[in-house]
Design a protein around this motif. Structure first.
Motif, short mmCIF file in Angstrom:
data_model
loop_
_atom_site.label_atom_id
_atom_site.label_comp_id
_atom_site.label_asym_id
_atom_site.label_seq_id
_atom_site.Cartn_x
_atom_site.Cartn_y
_atom_site.Cartn_z
N ALA A 92 14.41 -0.05 3.07
CA ALA A 92 14.74 0.91 2.01
C ALA A 92 14.90 0.22 0.66
O ALA A 92 14.52 0.78 -0.38
N ALA A 93 15.45 -0.98 0.67
CA ALA A 93 15.61 -1.71 -0.59
C ALA A 93 14.26 -2.02 -1.22
O ALA A 93 14.09 -1.93 -2.45
N GLY A 94 13.28 -2.36 -0.39
CA GLY A 94 11.94 -2.61 -0.90
C GLY A 94 11.33 -1.36 -1.50
O GLY A 94 10.65 -1.43 -2.53
N ALA A 95 11.56 -0.22 -0.85
CA ALA A 95 11.03 1.04 -1.37
C ALA A 95 11.63 1.36 -2.73
O ALA A 95 10.93 1.79 -3.66
N ARG A 96 12.94 1.14 -2.87
CA ARG A 96 13.59 1.41 -4.16
C ARG A 96 13.08 0.45 -5.24
O ARG A 96 12.84 0.84 -6.38
N ALA A 112 -0.83 -5.82 1.64
CA ALA A 112 -0.69 -7.21 1.20
C ALA A 112 -2.05 -7.90 1.20
O ALA A 112 -2.82 -7.77 2.16
N GLY A 113 -2.38 -8.59 0.13
CA GLY A 113 -3.65 -9.30 0.04
C GLY A 113 -4.79 -8.47 -0.50
O GLY A 113 -5.87 -9.02 -0.77
N SER A 114 -4.62 -7.17 -0.66
CA SER A 114 -5.69 -6.32 -1.18
C SER A 114 -5.85 -6.56 -2.68
O SER A 114 -4.94 -7.06 -3.36
N PRO A 115 -7.02 -6.19 -3.24
CA PRO A 115 -7.19 -6.34 -4.69
C PRO A 115 -6.11 -5.61 -5.48
O PRO A 115 -5.64 -6.11 -6.50
N GLY A 116 -5.72 -4.43 -5.01
CA GLY A 116 -4.68 -3.68 -5.72
C GLY A 116 -3.34 -4.38 -5.70
O GLY A 116 -2.63 -4.41 -6.71
N ALA A 117 -2.96 -4.94 -4.55
CA ALA A 117 -1.70 -5.67 -4.47
C ALA A 117 -1.75 -6.92 -5.34
O ALA A 117 -0.75 -7.28 -6.00
N ARG A 118 -2.89 -7.58 -5.38
CA ARG A 118 -3.04 -8.75 -6.26
C ARG A 118 -2.90 -8.34 -7.72
O ARG A 118 -2.29 -9.06 -8.53
N LEU A 119 -3.47 -7.20 -8.08
CA LEU A 119 -3.36 -6.73 -9.46
C LEU A 119 -1.91 -6.42 -9.81
O LEU A 119 -1.45 -6.75 -10.91
N GLN A 120 -1.18 -5.80 -8.87
CA GLN A 120 0.23 -5.51 -9.12
C GLN A 120 1.05 -6.79 -9.31
O GLN A 120 1.90 -6.88 -10.20
N ALA A 121 0.79 -7.78 -8.47
CA ALA A 121 1.49 -9.06 -8.62
C ALA A 121 1.15 -9.70 -9.97
O ALA A 121 2.03 -10.29 -10.63
N HIS A 122 -0.10 -9.58 -10.37
CA HIS A 122 -0.51 -10.09 -11.67
C HIS A 122 0.29 -9.42 -12.79
O HIS A 122 0.70 -10.07 -13.76
N HIS A 123 0.52 -8.12 -12.68
CA HIS A 123 1.27 -7.41 -13.71
C HIS A 123 2.68 -7.97 -13.89
O HIS A 123 3.21 -7.95 -15.00
N THR A 124 3.29 -8.46 -12.80
CA THR A 124 4.64 -9.01 -12.93
C THR A 124 4.64 -10.25 -13.83
O THR A 124 5.69 -10.59 -14.41
N GLU A 167 14.27 -9.50 -10.08
CA GLU A 167 13.57 -8.34 -9.52
C GLU A 167 12.05 -8.56 -9.52
O GLU A 167 11.37 -8.17 -8.56
N LEU A 168 11.53 -9.17 -10.57
CA LEU A 168 10.09 -9.42 -10.61
C LEU A 168 9.68 -10.38 -9.50
O LEU A 168 8.62 -10.21 -8.86
N GLU A 169 10.50 -11.39 -9.24
CA GLU A 169 10.20 -12.30 -8.13
C GLU A 169 10.27 -11.56 -6.79
O GLU A 169 9.43 -11.78 -5.91
N ARG A 170 11.21 -10.66 -6.64
CA ARG A 170 11.31 -9.86 -5.41
C ARG A 170 10.09 -8.95 -5.26
O ARG A 170 9.60 -8.73 -4.14
N VAL A 171 9.59 -8.39 -6.37
CA VAL A 171 8.38 -7.56 -6.31
C VAL A 171 7.20 -8.38 -5.80
O VAL A 171 6.43 -7.92 -4.95
N ARG A 211 7.27 -10.99 -3.83
CA ARG A 211 7.44 -11.20 -2.39
C ARG A 211 7.14 -9.92 -1.62
O ARG A 211 6.54 -9.97 -0.53
N LEU A 212 7.55 -8.78 -2.16
CA LEU A 212 7.30 -7.50 -1.51
C LEU A 212 5.80 -7.23 -1.38
O LEU A 212 5.31 -6.81 -0.32
N LEU A 213 5.05 -7.50 -2.45
CA LEU A 213 3.61 -7.25 -2.44
C LEU A 213 2.87 -8.13 -1.44
O LEU A 213 1.76 -7.79 -1.00
N ALA A 214 3.46 -9.26 -1.08
CA ALA A 214 2.86 -10.17 -0.10
C ALA A 214 3.36 -9.94 1.32
O ALA A 214 2.89 -10.61 2.25
N HIS A 215 4.28 -8.98 1.50
CA HIS A 215 4.87 -8.76 2.83
C HIS A 215 3.88 -8.02 3.74
O HIS A 215 3.21 -7.08 3.30
N PRO A 216 3.75 -8.41 4.98
CA PRO A 216 2.77 -7.75 5.87
C PRO A 216 3.06 -6.28 6.11
O PRO A 216 2.16 -5.54 6.54
N ASP A 217 4.29 -5.82 5.85
CA ASP A 217 4.61 -4.41 6.05
C ASP A 217 4.48 -3.58 4.78
O ASP A 217 4.84 -2.40 4.78
#
Length: 289
Positions: free
Chosen positions: A180-184, A233-245, A261-265, A267-273
């Motif tokens: 839930a914390a990741g969702a928020r 995780a690992g998709s072009p879209g997730a990579r783009l989101q990580a780039h935005h941080t 929070e940006l560092e947590r984002v 890590r979240l974008l790279a999480h397998p779930d």
């Protein structure tokens, strides 16, 4: 084609030195209000991420116009040049492509492709010069977009095609998160990006309104097609989101996020779930009557 390119009220980037400018903090608007400055150290990664995420949809749609040998094409806001190079190969050997950008220094050349420094808001374009005009993720950043549409209509020959690729970034929800914390956190990150874009003068939802704007501008045969995908995780879209941080760091901090929070984002974008819905990416085609 030489007459059309010579009429552009700008000069080739190789013939004019870039104007001096003060360095800008990462992710803060430059002189035009645009957050993704080509002078940024992050620009190459930005262009690579955009190409990976959106080139397939862009070029599939452009192919539907019938663009081929002998066509004269204009690419506005060429960014990293991937679409301009695709068009140049498509229209070779008789055709040619003009690729414009306010800061075109990072655009690689391709045979049959001329790169020009040009501001589509302030500088003229030749009348009835092009068979195809394309712009991706440009007009959403321009408050003067209605005037730009009128200029793009005039630069097309009668029957010529315009393709705009634009986002409706107002809805890009998380679908499944590790907890839930990741969702928020992901929802907070998306809200901060929307605030940053709006503060820069952009309209994050303009993709959903582009078709109506084209009709108002006088274009015919307006055909909007939305594209939505799931990001993992690992998709072009997730990579783009990580780039935005990283690229938008300054603007995101001003919008209320913290470094932690940006560092947590990231890590979240790279999480397998991690699973999220992309924003709607619209390829909108229309013709000059």
């Amino acid at each position: 084609m030489a007459d059309a390119t010579d009429a552009v009220d700008a000069v080739d980037a190789n013939e004019r030195a870039p104007a001096a400018a003060e360095p800008e903090a990462a992710g803060r608007p430059g002189p035009t209000g645009y957050l993704f400055d080509n002078d940024s150290d992050h620009a190459v990664e930005q262009h690579d991420c955009l190409a990976a995420a959106y080139d397939a949809a862009t070029t599939q749609a452009l192919a539907r116009t019938g663009a081929g040998p002998g066509w004269r094409c204009l690419e506005v806001g060429g960014g990293g040049g991937s679409v301009g190079r695709w068009l140049a190969r498509r229209v070779a050997p008789q055709g040619a492509v003009v690729v414009t950008d306010i800061k075109p220094e990072r655009i690689p050349r391709e045979p049959g492709m001329r790169v020009v420094r040009h501001d589509v808001v302030r500088e003229r374009l030749p009348e009835s010069a092009f068979d195809l005009v394309h712009a991706r993720l440009v007009l959403m950043h321009l408050p003067e977009r209605d005037a730009v549409l009128a200029r793009l209509l005039r630069t097309l020959r009668p029957g010529g095609w315009l393709q705009l690729d634009e986002l409706d970034a107002s809805h890009a929800p998380g679908l499944a998160m590790p907890d839930a914390a990741g969702a928020r956190l992901y929802a907070r990150f998306q809200r901060a990006k929307l605030r940053a874009l709006t503060a820069s003068g952009a309209d994050p939802a303009w993709g959903a309104h582009a078709a109506a704007a084209l009709r108002r501008a006088g274009f015919a045969d307006v055909d909007p097609r939305p594209h939505v995908s799931v990001w993992c995780a690992g998709s072009p879209g997730a990579r783009l989101q990580a780039h935005h941080t990283r690229h938008l760091r300054g603007a995101l901090l001003e919008a209320g996020m913290t470094e932690e929070e940006l560092e947590r984002v990231r890590r979240l974008l790279a999480h397998p779930d991690f699973l999220a819905c992309s924003p709607a990416f619209y390829t909108v085609q229309a013709r000059r009557r």
